[in-house]
Design an enzyme around this catalytic site. Structure first.
Site, mmCIF file in Angstrom:
data_model
loop_
_atom_site.group_PDB
_atom_site.id
_atom_site.type_symbol
_atom_site.label_atom_id
_atom_site.label_comp_id
_atom_site.label_asym_id
_atom_site.label_seq_id
_atom_site.Cartn_x
_atom_site.Cartn_y
_atom_site.Cartn_z
ATOM 1 N N GLY A 36 0.797 -1.221 0.000
ATOM 2 C CA GLY A 36 0.000 0.000 0.000
ATOM 3 C C GLY A 36 0.828 1.267 0.000
ATOM 4 O O GLY A 36 0.285 2.368 0.144
ATOM 5 N N SER A 105 12.663 -0.759 -1.184
ATOM 6 C CA SER A 105 13.956 -0.528 -0.494
ATOM 7 C C SER A 105 14.199 -1.606 0.564
ATOM 8 O O SER A 105 14.163 -1.332 1.754
ATOM 9 C CB SER A 105 14.023 0.876 0.099
ATOM 10 O OG SER A 105 12.861 1.245 0.810
#
Length: 201
Positions: A36, A105
């Site tokens: 999300g 990341s």
């Protein structure tokens, strides 16, 4: 590396902030694919802009198809992807824009380096961990990536065949399976106001 370059000092970050009436910072959203992140980042950008604040969102659509289109998804390329994003995000923040990054990341060291880059120039860096159980992310799977990864069609897919190293001390920890997008945006905005980065919205 180029050696025949010289750094030319200009306005300081504080001077830019004074002229523009806004301080810059980076909000770094990290989490699994389909957690999300991008949905929250998009809503946050819109909310800040609607309230008169300069904000800009960096994500795969405007980075992977442009600046980083030469990179793949090996660990080395992921490292370089995040390094470049950190540098660009810091430039936006230094211009007194609220920079919002939305990238998996997956490696803690890369995120720590992004933070250190900002810390060096006293630019606020807010790590937001968008946490979701992998089984929930798989159920969402809007791009069908988890299905392809399970079938072995995507090598080194984070959360399946490649690791995701969870943040240890994020400034904000969101559970996107139990928190709505609107609630997530408000949590972030409230944090920014509490820390004095923006006025209460």
């Amino acid at each position: 590396m180029a050696t025949n370059i010289t750094w030319h000092p200009g306005l300081t970050h504080d001077e830019r902030s004074k002229f523009r009436g806004q301080g810059g910072l980076t909000i770094w959203l990290t989490g699994l694919s389909a957690s999300g992140k991008s949905t929250i980042a998009t809503a946050l950008e819109q909310h800040l802009l609607h309230n008169g604040l300069a904000a800009y969102r960096l994500d795969g659509d405007n980075i992977r198809f442009g600046l980083n289109k030469d990179l793949g998804f090996s660990e080395k390329d992921r490292n370089e992807n995040i390094r470049r994003i950190a540098e660009v995000s810091k430039l936006f923040a230094d211009s007194t824009t609220i920079s919002i990054t939305s990238f998996i990341s997956p490696y803690r060291a890369d995120r720590d380096q992004a933070r250190a880059l900002h810390d060096k120039d006293n630019i606020p860096f807010i790590e937001v961990y968008v946490d979701v159980p992998v089984e929930v992310a798989e159920q969402r799977d809007p791009k069908g990536l988890y299905k392809k990864a399970r079938a072995g069609l995507i090598p080194e897919f984070t959360g399946i065949s490649a690791p995701y190293e969870e943040p240890t001390k994020p400034e904000i920890h969101l559970h996107s399976d139990t928190t709505s997008v609107e609630e997530a945006v408000q949590i972030i905005v409230d944090y920014l106001a509490e820390k004095g980065y923006i006025k209460a919205l």
